[in-house]
Design a protein around this motif. Structure first.
Motif, PDB file in Angstrom:
ATOM      1  N   GLU A  50       0.805  -1.224   0.000  1.00  0.00           N
ATOM      2  CA  GLU A  50       0.000   0.000   0.000  1.00  0.00           C
ATOM      3  C   GLU A  50       0.836   1.272   0.000  1.00  0.00           C
ATOM      4  O   GLU A  50       0.391   2.301  -0.496  1.00  0.00           O
ATOM      5  CB  GLU A  50      -0.925   0.012   1.220  1.00  0.00           C
ATOM      6  N   TYR A  51       2.015   1.224   0.561  1.00  0.00           N
ATOM      7  CA  TYR A  51       2.836   2.425   0.728  1.00  0.00           C
ATOM      8  C   TYR A  51       4.129   2.300  -0.076  1.00  0.00           C
ATOM      9  O   TYR A  51       4.702   1.232  -0.172  1.00  0.00           O
ATOM     10  CB  TYR A  51       3.174   2.646   2.209  1.00  0.00           C
ATOM     11  N   THR A  52       4.581   3.419  -0.634  1.00  0.00           N
ATOM     12  CA  THR A  52       5.805   3.431  -1.432  1.00  0.00           C
ATOM     13  C   THR A  52       7.004   3.815  -0.576  1.00  0.00           C
ATOM     14  O   THR A  52       6.863   4.419   0.480  1.00  0.00           O
ATOM     15  CB  THR A  52       5.676   4.412  -2.607  1.00  0.00           C
ATOM     16  N   HIS A  53       8.192   3.457  -1.055  1.00  0.00           N
ATOM     17  CA  HIS A  53       9.431   3.720  -0.336  1.00  0.00           C
ATOM     18  C   HIS A  53      10.221   4.822  -1.032  1.00  0.00           C
ATOM     19  O   HIS A  53      10.253   4.886  -2.257  1.00  0.00           O
ATOM     20  CB  HIS A  53      10.279   2.429  -0.276  1.00  0.00           C
ATOM     21  N   TYR A  60      17.187   4.546   0.693  1.00  0.00           N
ATOM     22  CA  TYR A  60      16.677   3.788  -0.455  1.00  0.00           C
ATOM     23  C   TYR A  60      16.837   2.297  -0.187  1.00  0.00           C
ATOM     24  O   TYR A  60      17.497   1.889   0.766  1.00  0.00           O
ATOM     25  CB  TYR A  60      17.406   4.187  -1.750  1.00  0.00           C
ATOM     26  N   ILE A  61      16.214   1.478  -1.033  1.00  0.00           N
ATOM     27  CA  ILE A  61      16.368   0.026  -0.933  1.00  0.00           C
ATOM     28  C   ILE A  61      17.658  -0.326  -1.668  1.00  0.00           C
ATOM     29  O   ILE A  61      17.763  -0.143  -2.876  1.00  0.00           O
ATOM     30  CB  ILE A  61      15.159  -0.713  -1.546  1.00  0.00           C
ATOM     31  N   ALA A  62      18.646  -0.822  -0.918  1.00  0.00           N
ATOM     32  CA  ALA A  62      19.961  -1.117  -1.492  1.00  0.00           C
ATOM     33  C   ALA A  62      19.991  -2.470  -2.195  1.00  0.00           C
ATOM     34  O   ALA A  62      20.710  -2.640  -3.175  1.00  0.00           O
ATOM     35  CB  ALA A  62      21.042  -1.076  -0.413  1.00  0.00           C
ATOM     36  N   ASN A  63      19.230  -3.447  -1.678  1.00  0.00           N
ATOM     37  CA  ASN A  63      19.202  -4.751  -2.340  1.00  0.00           C
ATOM     38  C   ASN A  63      17.986  -5.556  -1.919  1.00  0.00           C
ATOM     39  O   ASN A  63      17.377  -5.299  -0.886  1.00  0.00           O
ATOM     40  CB  ASN A  63      20.489  -5.548  -2.099  1.00  0.00           C
ATOM     41  N   ILE A  64      17.658  -6.510  -2.773  1.00  0.00           N
ATOM     42  CA  ILE A  64      16.605  -7.490  -2.507  1.00  0.00           C
ATOM     43  C   ILE A  64      17.196  -8.856  -2.809  1.00  0.00           C
ATOM     44  O   ILE A  64      17.783  -9.056  -3.878  1.00  0.00           O
ATOM     45  CB  ILE A  64      15.359  -7.256  -3.385  1.00  0.00           C
ATOM     46  N   ALA A  65      17.083  -9.779  -1.862  1.00  0.00           N
ATOM     47  CA  ALA A  65      17.618 -11.135  -2.031  1.00  0.00           C
ATOM     48  C   ALA A  65      16.489 -12.143  -1.882  1.00  0.00           C
ATOM     49  O   ALA A  65      15.556 -11.939  -1.101  1.00  0.00           O
ATOM     50  CB  ALA A  65      18.698 -11.410  -0.990  1.00  0.00           C
ATOM     51  N   LEU A  66      16.594 -13.231  -2.629  1.00  0.00           N
ATOM     52  CA  LEU A  66      15.599 -14.306  -2.582  1.00  0.00           C
ATOM     53  C   LEU A  66      16.270 -15.579  -2.099  1.00  0.00           C
ATOM     54  O   LEU A  66      17.323 -15.967  -2.613  1.00  0.00           O
ATOM     55  CB  LEU A  66      14.987 -14.528  -3.971  1.00  0.00           C
ATOM     56  N   TYR A  67      15.651 -16.227  -1.111  1.00  0.00           N
ATOM     57  CA  TYR A  67      16.174 -17.456  -0.522  1.00  0.00           C
ATOM     58  C   TYR A  67      15.183 -18.592  -0.684  1.00  0.00           C
ATOM     59  O   TYR A  67      13.976 -18.366  -0.689  1.00  0.00           O
ATOM     60  CB  TYR A  67      16.418 -17.264   0.983  1.00  0.00           C
ATOM     61  N   ASN A  68      15.712 -19.806  -0.758  1.00  0.00           N
ATOM     62  CA  ASN A  68      14.923 -21.018  -0.605  1.00  0.00           C
ATOM     63  C   ASN A  68      15.373 -21.593   0.732  1.00  0.00           C
ATOM     64  O   ASN A  68      16.463 -22.162   0.824  1.00  0.00           O
ATOM     65  CB  ASN A  68      15.185 -22.009  -1.736  1.00  0.00           C
ATOM     66  N   GLY A  69      14.580 -21.377   1.770  1.00  0.00           N
ATOM     67  CA  GLY A  69      15.030 -21.729   3.118  1.00  0.00           C
ATOM     68  C   GLY A  69      16.207 -20.840   3.472  1.00  0.00           C
ATOM     69  O   GLY A  69      16.101 -19.623   3.445  1.00  0.00           O
ATOM     70  N   GLU A  70      17.357 -21.439   3.724  1.00  0.00           N
ATOM     71  CA  GLU A  70      18.556 -20.676   4.054  1.00  0.00           C
ATOM     72  C   GLU A  70      19.515 -20.549   2.877  1.00  0.00           C
ATOM     73  O   GLU A  70      20.601 -19.999   3.013  1.00  0.00           O
ATOM     74  CB  GLU A  70      19.259 -21.320   5.245  1.00  0.00           C
ATOM     75  N   THR A  90       9.961  -0.499  -5.178  1.00  0.00           N
ATOM     76  CA  THR A  90      11.106  -1.186  -5.763  1.00  0.00           C
ATOM     77  C   THR A  90      10.667  -2.616  -6.043  1.00  0.00           C
ATOM     78  O   THR A  90      10.057  -3.263  -5.199  1.00  0.00           O
ATOM     79  CB  THR A  90      12.310  -1.179  -4.798  1.00  0.00           C
ATOM     80  N   GLU A  91      10.978  -3.123  -7.238  1.00  0.00           N
ATOM     81  CA  GLU A  91      10.488  -4.434  -7.642  1.00  0.00           C
ATOM     82  C   GLU A  91      11.531  -5.115  -8.526  1.00  0.00           C
ATOM     83  O   GLU A  91      12.182  -4.475  -9.331  1.00  0.00           O
ATOM     84  CB  GLU A  91       9.186  -4.234  -8.423  1.00  0.00           C
ATOM     85  N   VAL A  92      11.659  -6.421  -8.347  1.00  0.00           N
ATOM     86  CA  VAL A  92      12.572  -7.200  -9.186  1.00  0.00           C
ATOM     87  C   VAL A  92      11.957  -8.577  -9.423  1.00  0.00           C
ATOM     88  O   VAL A  92      11.297  -9.131  -8.549  1.00  0.00           O
ATOM     89  CB  VAL A  92      13.976  -7.321  -8.539  1.00  0.00           C
ATOM     90  N   THR A  93      12.161  -9.102 -10.641  1.00  0.00           N
ATOM     91  CA  THR A  93      11.703 -10.449 -10.965  1.00  0.00           C
ATOM     92  C   THR A  93      12.912 -11.346 -11.152  1.00  0.00           C
ATOM     93  O   THR A  93      13.801 -11.033 -11.951  1.00  0.00           O
ATOM     94  CB  THR A  93      10.829 -10.462 -12.237  1.00  0.00           C
ATOM     95  N   PHE A  94      12.949 -12.429 -10.383  1.00  0.00           N
ATOM     96  CA  PHE A  94      14.030 -13.414 -10.476  1.00  0.00           C
ATOM     97  C   PHE A  94      13.520 -14.615 -11.269  1.00  0.00           C
ATOM     98  O   PHE A  94      12.377 -15.033 -11.099  1.00  0.00           O
ATOM     99  CB  PHE A  94      14.447 -13.899  -9.077  1.00  0.00           C
ATOM    100  N   ASN A  95      14.368 -15.160 -12.114  1.00  0.00           N
ATOM    101  CA  ASN A  95      14.063 -16.400 -12.835  1.00  0.00           C
ATOM    102  C   ASN A  95      14.909 -17.502 -12.216  1.00  0.00           C
ATOM    103  O   ASN A  95      16.137 -17.461 -12.308  1.00  0.00           O
ATOM    104  CB  ASN A  95      14.395 -16.258 -14.325  1.00  0.00           C
TER     105      ASN A  95
END
Length: 128
Positions: A50-53, A60-70, A90-95
């Motif tokens: 609902e709210y923007t950054h 600012y958002i410096a990074n976004i990381a995606l994990y599977n468990g650890e 801020t948005e990112v799509t990982f493949n």
């Protein structure tokens, strides 16, 4: 070890400023509930619902990381001004290519002013 902030359902929070703070710093995972083993699977991580950054020089958002468990699957780094110095999501799509029987996806996002934030885990069934 840095403190990890976690999303709290903002509908349970009374103060509007607290809702804003929690929502805009929380990463949200958007993906299908099922993936095929060995095939490319898209996972989008978006900051805030609902709210923007802000995207300021010092906040600012410096990074976004995606994990599977650890296990770290992917990470995207951003520099101040990437979003044109405007408030936005801020948005990112990982493949990724799932190989196990299920995924337990968790996203982390780092705000340069308010630290590390963790998403609510999302489970994805992996089929043959």
């Amino acid at each position: 070890m840095p403190t990890i902030n976690r999303y709290v359902d903002i509908d349970t929070v009374e103060r509007e400023s607290k809702k804003d703070y929690i929502d805009r710093h929380s990463p949200f995972i958007h993906c299908a509930s099922e993936a095929k083993k060995g095939e490319i699977f898209q996972v989008t991580v978006k900051m805030g619902n609902e709210y923007t950054h802000p995207d300021d020089f010092d906040h600012y958002i410096a990074n976004i990381a995606l994990y599977n468990g650890e296990t770290l699957l992917a990470r995207a780094d951003f520099v101040a001004g990437t979003l044109g110095n405007e408030k936005s999501h801020t948005e990112v799509t990982f493949n990724i290519r799932p190989m196990g029987r299920k995924l337990k996806l968790v996203a982390h996002a780092y705000c340069t002013k308010h630290g590390l934030w963790e998403s609510t885990p999302v489970e994805v069934a992996v089929t043959e």
